[in-house]
Design a protein around this motif. Structure first.
Motif, PDB file in Angstrom:
ATOM      1  N   MET A   1       0.671  -1.125  -0.010  1.00  0.00           N
ATOM      2  CA  MET A   1      -0.095   0.001   0.072  1.00  0.00           C
ATOM      3  C   MET A   1       0.745   1.271  -0.056  1.00  0.00           C
ATOM      4  N   VAL A   2       1.784   1.165   0.703  1.00  0.00           N
ATOM      5  CA  VAL A   2       2.928   2.507   0.674  1.00  0.00           C
ATOM      6  C   VAL A   2       3.384   2.670  -0.427  1.00  0.00           C
ATOM      7  N   PHE A   3       3.961   1.622  -1.180  1.00  0.00           N
ATOM      8  CA  PHE A   3       4.410   1.598  -2.419  1.00  0.00           C
ATOM      9  C   PHE A   3       3.629   2.355  -3.599  1.00  0.00           C
ATOM     10  N   ILE A   4       2.286   1.914  -3.518  1.00  0.00           N
ATOM     11  CA  ILE A   4       1.440   2.297  -4.287  1.00  0.00           C
ATOM     12  C   ILE A   4       1.416   3.907  -4.202  1.00  0.00           C
ATOM     13  N   VAL A   5       0.923   4.121  -3.137  1.00  0.00           N
ATOM     14  CA  VAL A   5       0.581   5.524  -2.570  1.00  0.00           C
ATOM     15  C   VAL A   5       1.798   6.535  -3.054  1.00  0.00           C
ATOM     16  N   ILE A   6       2.904   6.153  -2.458  1.00  0.00           N
ATOM     17  CA  ILE A   6       4.093   7.011  -2.932  1.00  0.00           C
ATOM     18  C   ILE A   6       4.492   7.115  -4.406  1.00  0.00           C
ATOM     19  N   LEU A   7       4.266   5.996  -5.023  1.00  0.00           N
ATOM     20  CA  LEU A   7       4.395   6.043  -6.386  1.00  0.00           C
ATOM     21  C   LEU A   7       3.539   6.846  -7.534  1.00  0.00           C
ATOM     22  N   ILE A   8       2.144   6.838  -7.107  1.00  0.00           N
ATOM     23  CA  ILE A   8       1.220   7.768  -7.728  1.00  0.00           C
ATOM     24  C   ILE A   8       1.171   9.146  -7.266  1.00  0.00           C
ATOM     25  N   ILE A   9       1.499   9.368  -6.054  1.00  0.00           N
ATOM     26  CA  ILE A   9       1.320  10.786  -5.598  1.00  0.00           C
ATOM     27  C   ILE A   9       2.785  11.478  -5.924  1.00  0.00           C
ATOM     28  N   CYS A  10       3.739  10.866  -5.967  1.00  0.00           N
ATOM     29  CA  CYS A  10       4.988  11.607  -6.581  1.00  0.00           C
ATOM     30  C   CYS A  10       5.059  11.387  -7.955  1.00  0.00           C
TER      31      CYS A  10
END
Length: 119
Positions: A1-10
């Protein structure tokens, strides 16, 4: 979940914000939803590593890596793909350390809150 959130927002914020937005996003994301320090570091690291490598390849491959090759020679690395790898590792380390700090900041605040209730 952390991976996807960081990837999309960044991914979206890097279009309009400076490069260091990865620090803020990794810190905040891992501070809010990070499970452990290890997960916070590695998921932040790999999210930004893949984002920056992918974006660099997206920009570099259409022009036959001319600019990447010239910058690699200027920095003394000599190989354009090694420059991309170094860039990915450095950006991943920045994000990973930021995510790790965000997780531990949350843990420190929770510990402080618990200490205040006991006293």
């Amino acid at each position: 979940m952390v991976f996807i959130v960081i990837l999309i927002i960044c991914f979206f914020l890097q279009m309009i914000a400076p490069w260091w937005v990865i620090i803020v996003i990794s810190f905040a994301t891992c501070g809010i939803i990070g499970k452990t320090g290890k997960i916070a570091f590695w998921q932040s690291f790999f999210a930004i590593f893949l984002l920056w490598i992918g974006y660099a390849l997206f920009k570099s491959l259409p022009n036959d890596n001319v600019l990447a090759g010239r910058v690699a020679v200027m920095t003394g690395i000599k190989l354009w793909w090694a420059l991309l790898l170094v860039t990915g590792i450095l950006s991943g380390l920045v994000a990973g350390i930021s995510g790790f700090c965000g997780y531990h900041f949350r843990m420190a605040m929770l510990a402080k809150k618990t200490d205040e209730k006991i006293a």
